[in-house]
Design a protein around this motif. Sequence first.
Motif, PDB file in Angstrom:
ATOM      1  N   SER A 136      44.229 -20.019 100.660  1.00 58.18           N
ATOM      2  CA  SER A 136      43.322 -20.879 101.438  1.00 58.18           C
ATOM      3  C   SER A 136      42.899 -20.136 102.697  1.00 58.18           C
ATOM      4  O   SER A 136      43.640 -19.266 103.197  1.00 58.18           O
ATOM      5  CB  SER A 136      44.050 -22.166 101.835  1.00 58.18           C
ATOM      6  OG  SER A 136      43.296 -22.897 102.789  1.00 58.18           O
ATOM      7  N   VAL A 137      41.755 -20.541 103.243  1.00 64.36           N
ATOM      8  CA  VAL A 137      41.383 -20.047 104.570  1.00 64.36           C
ATOM      9  C   VAL A 137      42.430 -20.468 105.606  1.00 64.36           C
ATOM     10  O   VAL A 137      42.538 -19.844 106.673  1.00 64.36           O
ATOM     11  CB  VAL A 137      39.984 -20.554 104.999  1.00 64.36           C
ATOM     12  CG1 VAL A 137      38.889 -19.988 104.120  1.00 64.36           C
ATOM     13  CG2 VAL A 137      39.929 -22.089 105.020  1.00 64.36           C
ATOM     14  N   ALA A 138      43.209 -21.513 105.277  1.00 67.22           N
ATOM     15  CA  ALA A 138      44.261 -21.973 106.202  1.00 67.22           C
ATOM     16  C   ALA A 138      45.309 -20.891 106.442  1.00 67.22           C
ATOM     17  O   ALA A 138      46.067 -20.961 107.413  1.00 67.22           O
ATOM     18  CB  ALA A 138      44.921 -23.238 105.659  1.00 67.22           C
ATOM     19  N   TYR A 143      44.795 -24.337 112.264  1.00 68.21           N
ATOM     20  CA  TYR A 143      44.061 -25.471 112.841  1.00 68.21           C
ATOM     21  C   TYR A 143      45.051 -26.604 113.086  1.00 68.21           C
ATOM     22  O   TYR A 143      46.105 -26.660 112.439  1.00 68.21           O
ATOM     23  CB  TYR A 143      42.904 -25.915 111.932  1.00 68.21           C
ATOM     24  CG  TYR A 143      43.318 -26.309 110.524  1.00 68.21           C
ATOM     25  CD1 TYR A 143      43.790 -27.591 110.234  1.00 68.21           C
ATOM     26  CD2 TYR A 143      43.242 -25.389 109.485  1.00 68.21           C
ATOM     27  CE1 TYR A 143      44.174 -27.939 108.937  1.00 68.21           C
ATOM     28  CE2 TYR A 143      43.621 -25.730 108.194  1.00 68.21           C
ATOM     29  CZ  TYR A 143      44.085 -27.005 107.925  1.00 68.21           C
ATOM     30  OH  TYR A 143      44.473 -27.357 106.660  1.00 68.21           O
ATOM     31  N   TYR A 149      51.291 -26.378 105.906  1.00 74.22           N
ATOM     32  CA  TYR A 149      50.348 -26.063 104.819  1.00 74.22           C
ATOM     33  C   TYR A 149      49.786 -24.642 105.014  1.00 74.22           C
ATOM     34  O   TYR A 149      49.804 -23.822 104.088  1.00 74.22           O
ATOM     35  CB  TYR A 149      49.215 -27.083 104.756  1.00 74.22           C
ATOM     36  CG  TYR A 149      48.205 -26.731 103.683  1.00 74.22           C
ATOM     37  CD1 TYR A 149      48.549 -26.810 102.339  1.00 74.22           C
ATOM     38  CD2 TYR A 149      46.922 -26.279 104.007  1.00 74.22           C
ATOM     39  CE1 TYR A 149      47.645 -26.445 101.344  1.00 74.22           C
ATOM     40  CE2 TYR A 149      46.014 -25.914 103.024  1.00 74.22           C
ATOM     41  CZ  TYR A 149      46.384 -26.001 101.688  1.00 74.22           C
ATOM     42  OH  TYR A 149      45.502 -25.630 100.704  1.00 74.22           O
ATOM     43  N   PRO A 179      39.822 -20.285  99.324  1.00 72.83           N
ATOM     44  CA  PRO A 179      38.657 -21.134  99.609  1.00 72.83           C
ATOM     45  C   PRO A 179      38.799 -21.896 100.928  1.00 72.83           C
ATOM     46  O   PRO A 179      39.893 -22.167 101.401  1.00 72.83           O
ATOM     47  CB  PRO A 179      38.635 -22.128  98.439  1.00 72.83           C
ATOM     48  CG  PRO A 179      39.651 -21.631  97.456  1.00 72.83           C
ATOM     49  CD  PRO A 179      40.639 -20.853  98.247  1.00 72.83           C
ATOM     50  N   GLY A 180      37.637 -22.267 101.471  1.00 73.09           N
ATOM     51  CA  GLY A 180      37.590 -23.175 102.609  1.00 73.09           C
ATOM     52  C   GLY A 180      37.322 -24.585 102.118  1.00 73.09           C
ATOM     53  O   GLY A 180      37.997 -25.070 101.200  1.00 73.09           O
ATOM     54  N   PHE A 187      42.298 -33.086  96.498  1.00 72.92           N
ATOM     55  CA  PHE A 187      43.060 -32.441  97.571  1.00 72.92           C
ATOM     56  C   PHE A 187      43.213 -33.351  98.801  1.00 72.92           C
ATOM     57  O   PHE A 187      44.317 -33.560  99.302  1.00 72.92           O
ATOM     58  CB  PHE A 187      42.379 -31.120  97.951  1.00 72.92           C
ATOM     59  CG  PHE A 187      43.021 -30.400  99.095  1.00 72.92           C
ATOM     60  CD1 PHE A 187      44.152 -29.617  98.904  1.00 72.92           C
ATOM     61  CD2 PHE A 187      42.498 -30.489 100.383  1.00 72.92           C
ATOM     62  CE1 PHE A 187      44.749 -28.946  99.968  1.00 72.92           C
ATOM     63  CE2 PHE A 187      43.074 -29.824 101.443  1.00 72.92           C
ATOM     64  CZ  PHE A 187      44.207 -29.053 101.238  1.00 72.92           C
ATOM     65  N   ARG A 191      46.287 -35.398 100.451  1.00 70.81           N
ATOM     66  CA  ARG A 191      46.661 -35.075 101.841  1.00 70.81           C
ATOM     67  C   ARG A 191      46.709 -36.336 102.709  1.00 70.81           C
ATOM     68  O   ARG A 191      47.584 -36.476 103.558  1.00 70.81           O
ATOM     69  CB  ARG A 191      45.648 -34.084 102.424  1.00 70.81           C
ATOM     70  CG  ARG A 191      46.020 -33.637 103.805  1.00 70.81           C
ATOM     71  CD  ARG A 191      45.146 -32.511 104.316  1.00 70.81           C
ATOM     72  NE  ARG A 191      45.949 -31.633 105.143  1.00 70.81           N
ATOM     73  CZ  ARG A 191      45.566 -30.463 105.612  1.00 70.81           C
ATOM     74  NH1 ARG A 191      44.385 -29.985 105.323  1.00 70.81           N
ATOM     75  NH2 ARG A 191      46.367 -29.732 106.355  1.00 70.81           N
TER      76      ARG A 191
HETATM   77  C1  8X3 Z   1      42.269 -26.264 101.993  1.00 70.48           C
HETATM   78  C2  8X3 Z   1      41.262 -25.918 103.025  1.00 70.48           C
HETATM   79  O1  8X3 Z   1      40.685 -26.104 105.500  1.00 70.48           O
HETATM   80  O2  8X3 Z   1      41.723 -28.040 104.439  1.00 70.48           O
HETATM   81  O3  8X3 Z   1      43.173 -25.232 101.824  1.00 70.48           O
HETATM   82  O4  8X3 Z   1      43.019 -26.072 104.935  1.00 70.48           O
HETATM   83  S1  8X3 Z   1      41.711 -26.564 104.549  1.00 70.48           S
END
Ligand code: 8X3
Length: 250
Positions: A136-138, A143, A149, A179-180, A187, A191
């Motif tokens: 992930s971009v995470a 953030y 995560y 991915p972003g 998802f 969450r």
């Molecule tokens: C999912 C993208 O930006 O919610 O991995 O972390 S984000």
Amino acid sequence: MTDIAFITGASSGFGAAIARRFVADGRRVIAAARRRDRLDALAAELGDALLPLTLDVTDADAVAALPGSLPEEWRDVAILVNNAGLALGTAPAHQTSLADWTRMIATNVSGLVGMTHALLPGMVARGRGHVVNLGSVAANYPYPGGNVYGATKAFVQQFTLGLKADLAGSGVRVSDVQPGLVGGTEFSNVRMAGDDAKAAAVYADTVPMTAEDVAEAVSWIVGLPPHLNVNRIELMPDVQGPGPFTVKRG
Ligand code: 8X3
Ligand code: NDP
């Protein structure tokens, strides 16, 4: 010879889209997840090219029994897509539940590692394979509320690169797909603990990527000539960009 791909988390979102794309590309797919009814529906749609498999990636014994527990004609897995994963919550670190953190680590880290440990030796022995990890971009941009995560996805990136170091010249490729913002999957519903209005708000009034966009990227990565390896690739929709640093004032 038709390649066999093993996709975890194939009952929804990216996993189901990658399964559809791989079958369209001429591959056979082992589609694994916990929700069997979803997998059976996918099998009804895609026919004999898809083998539904009930599997919880946090069940270390079931994972370790692979590939020997698969039907014999499905054991020579050429592509492993470690896609099963989840984020739980958006609360700051000091307000989260430890159970949520533990579950993310068990799924996104330990599950992915266990799957790789189970299927990698066969690939190396055959001198041919590809492990595609869903990062992930995470992993790259912290953030607020992304704490554990993001850390699990940073692990996925470092593990992928570590595998690359070990596997250089083995014929087995490894890639981290990061991915972003992607809409249309479960998802954010997961969450936000089933608060569908809160989940929908994540994608309101914007144009996120789709699961099919991610499947397109994965299809391209595994279809490249065997001498070529995508180590990691970051995908964002046009509407997204990295955020500013946090600055506490006052
Ligand atoms: C999912 C993208 O930006 O919610 O991995 O972390 S984000
Ligand atoms: P979904 O929630 O739609 O799909 C997640 C899949 O993972 C489901 O098929 C679920 O199946 C499966 N899964 C969850 N836990 C387990 C488990 N313990 N054992 C087996 N399967 C499990 O999410 P996405 O398709 O959006 O996400 C897929 C991956 O991509 C995840 O790793 C996610 O972190 C990552 N990602 C998602 C992004 C997004 O914005 N959507 C962006 C970047 C990365 P079941 O419940 O039936 O077991």
